[in-house]
Design a protein around this motif. Sequence first.
Motif, short mmCIF file in Angstrom:
data_model
loop_
_atom_site.label_atom_id
_atom_site.label_comp_id
_atom_site.label_asym_id
_atom_site.label_seq_id
_atom_site.Cartn_x
_atom_site.Cartn_y
_atom_site.Cartn_z
N LYS A 49 25.69 -90.30 44.22
CA LYS A 49 25.05 -90.10 42.91
C LYS A 49 23.54 -90.28 43.02
O LYS A 49 22.77 -89.52 42.41
CB LYS A 49 25.65 -91.09 41.90
CG LYS A 49 25.14 -90.89 40.48
CD LYS A 49 25.86 -91.82 39.51
CE LYS A 49 25.47 -93.24 39.73
NZ LYS A 49 26.03 -94.17 38.73
N HIS A 50 23.10 -91.24 43.81
CA HIS A 50 21.66 -91.46 44.00
C HIS A 50 21.01 -90.26 44.69
O HIS A 50 19.88 -89.88 44.35
CB HIS A 50 21.43 -92.73 44.83
CG HIS A 50 21.87 -93.98 44.12
ND1 HIS A 50 22.05 -95.19 44.76
CD2 HIS A 50 22.19 -94.21 42.80
CE1 HIS A 50 22.43 -96.10 43.89
NE2 HIS A 50 22.53 -95.53 42.70
N VAL A 51 21.72 -89.68 45.66
CA VAL A 51 21.18 -88.49 46.33
C VAL A 51 21.04 -87.34 45.33
O VAL A 51 20.07 -86.58 45.36
CB VAL A 51 22.09 -88.08 47.52
CG1 VAL A 51 21.65 -86.74 48.09
CG2 VAL A 51 22.05 -89.15 48.61
N ALA A 52 22.02 -87.24 44.41
CA ALA A 52 21.95 -86.18 43.40
C ALA A 52 20.74 -86.36 42.49
O ALA A 52 20.21 -85.37 41.95
CB ALA A 52 23.24 -86.17 42.58
N TRP A 53 20.27 -87.59 42.31
CA TRP A 53 19.09 -87.84 41.48
C TRP A 53 17.84 -87.18 42.05
O TRP A 53 16.88 -86.95 41.32
CB TRP A 53 18.85 -89.35 41.35
CG TRP A 53 19.84 -90.06 40.48
CD1 TRP A 53 20.87 -89.50 39.78
CD2 TRP A 53 19.92 -91.47 40.24
NE1 TRP A 53 21.59 -90.46 39.12
CE2 TRP A 53 21.03 -91.68 39.37
CE3 TRP A 53 19.19 -92.56 40.67
CZ2 TRP A 53 21.41 -92.93 38.92
CZ3 TRP A 53 19.56 -93.83 40.23
CH2 TRP A 53 20.65 -94.02 39.36
N ILE A 54 17.85 -86.92 43.34
CA ILE A 54 16.69 -86.30 43.97
C ILE A 54 16.57 -84.83 43.57
O ILE A 54 15.47 -84.26 43.56
CB ILE A 54 16.79 -86.43 45.51
CG1 ILE A 54 16.82 -87.90 45.91
CG2 ILE A 54 15.64 -85.72 46.22
CD1 ILE A 54 16.98 -88.14 47.39
N ALA A 55 17.70 -84.21 43.24
CA ALA A 55 17.73 -82.76 43.03
C ALA A 55 16.78 -82.31 41.91
O ALA A 55 16.01 -81.35 42.09
CB ALA A 55 19.15 -82.31 42.73
N ILE A 56 16.81 -83.00 40.75
CA ILE A 56 16.03 -82.53 39.61
C ILE A 56 14.52 -82.58 39.88
O ILE A 56 13.83 -81.56 39.71
CB ILE A 56 16.40 -83.34 38.35
CG1 ILE A 56 17.84 -83.03 37.96
CG2 ILE A 56 15.45 -83.02 37.20
CD1 ILE A 56 18.34 -83.85 36.78
N GLU A 103 24.22 -100.52 50.59
CA GLU A 103 23.42 -100.51 49.37
C GLU A 103 24.19 -99.86 48.22
O GLU A 103 23.58 -99.29 47.31
CB GLU A 103 22.10 -99.78 49.60
CG GLU A 103 21.21 -100.46 50.63
CD GLU A 103 19.94 -99.68 50.90
OE1 GLU A 103 18.98 -100.29 51.40
OE2 GLU A 103 19.91 -98.47 50.62
N GLY A 104 25.51 -99.94 48.29
CA GLY A 104 26.34 -99.36 47.23
C GLY A 104 27.54 -98.67 47.83
O GLY A 104 27.63 -98.48 49.06
N THR A 105 28.48 -98.29 46.98
CA THR A 105 29.64 -97.54 47.45
C THR A 105 29.23 -96.12 47.80
O THR A 105 28.11 -95.68 47.48
CB THR A 105 30.73 -97.51 46.37
OG1 THR A 105 30.19 -96.82 45.22
CG2 THR A 105 31.12 -98.92 45.94
N ILE A 106 30.13 -95.41 48.45
CA ILE A 106 29.82 -94.02 48.84
C ILE A 106 29.53 -93.16 47.60
O ILE A 106 28.59 -92.37 47.59
CB ILE A 106 30.99 -93.43 49.65
CG1 ILE A 106 31.12 -94.16 50.99
CG2 ILE A 106 30.78 -91.94 49.88
CD1 ILE A 106 32.27 -93.68 51.85
N SER A 107 30.34 -93.35 46.53
CA SER A 107 30.13 -92.55 45.31
C SER A 107 28.78 -92.87 44.67
O SER A 107 28.09 -91.98 44.17
CB SER A 107 31.27 -92.79 44.32
OG SER A 107 31.32 -94.16 43.96
N GLN A 108 28.39 -94.17 44.71
CA GLN A 108 27.09 -94.54 44.15
C GLN A 108 25.94 -93.93 44.95
O GLN A 108 24.97 -93.41 44.39
CB GLN A 108 26.95 -96.07 44.14
CG GLN A 108 27.81 -96.75 43.07
CD GLN A 108 27.75 -98.27 43.19
OE1 GLN A 108 27.58 -98.82 44.28
NE2 GLN A 108 27.90 -98.95 42.07
N ARG A 109 26.07 -93.96 46.28
CA ARG A 109 25.00 -93.40 47.11
C ARG A 109 24.91 -91.89 46.95
O ARG A 109 23.83 -91.32 46.96
CB ARG A 109 25.23 -93.78 48.57
CG ARG A 109 24.85 -95.24 48.86
CD ARG A 109 24.97 -95.54 50.32
NE ARG A 109 26.36 -95.76 50.70
CZ ARG A 109 26.82 -95.68 51.95
NH1 ARG A 109 26.00 -95.37 52.91
NH2 ARG A 109 28.08 -95.90 52.20
#
Length: 274
Positions: free
Chosen positions: A198-205, A190-196
């Motif tokens: 980055k998506h995990v980082a979106w959960i932080a906020i 569902e995306g490259t490792i860097s994209q995934r």
Amino acid sequence: MSQMTLYIARDTLFHRMDGAAKMLLLAAWTVIVFLFQDIRIFIGLFVVGLLLLSSARLPVRRVRFLIWLMIGFNVFNSLLNMWITPTYGSEIAGSTTVLLHLGYNVLTLETVFYVLTLSMKYMSLMPITVLFIFTTHPTRFASSLNRIGVPYKIAYAFNIAFRYLPELQAEFRHILHALQARGVGFGKGEGTISQRLKHVAWIAIPLVQSSLQRIEQVSNAMDLRGFGKHPLRSWYSATVWRSIDSAVAAISLIMLLIAIYIRIQGFGTFWYPF
């Protein structure tokens, strides 16, 4: 037992033990681990810890998240150590055996062994930590701490922390599912490792915002109930200090004193067999 806590109800020795005795065992175990830098000691502690953990008969599906979290942290920490300080092991071992040229430096066999030793140090803490977290009821643990002299406000902080961990885990999953419903990919393919990542980082906020709101709600509820008004308080449930608790506390102290004595004698520094 409610899923609002990490406690898993069983009828084993560790479940019947007083929380303060288990806390003393965990504290002594931790100090002993950090006294030494010898992989042979860490392997021994890890094996003993696994035996103790298996005696608690905890279901793997309930504890595997924390175990994988610890393993993931360990792997990340090991890779970071080898990347930032690829020759540190040679400095403390007094020899240099080049394994790999990194361009900016070389990675040595001594550093790899040092990182392996460091990983085993953290892994030797894993079984006893899992054992303590999942066999200790938050309320009984807080009452145990209060009974041995810890102020009830501090004891209650431990109670809240234990109760908050599964809440945090559930909130993480809610946010994860909400993002997945909007087409954000986290899985393989569902995306490259860097994209995934980055998506995990979106959960932080949203996770931090939700946590702050929950903290405010809990604080307001405690204020409304007059928490902290009286110097003493009663507890809804508590365990009875028994002879087995005294035995565990005594053994923990004796083992800690023996470890300190051995360390003072000079044993337990970084062991490099090659």
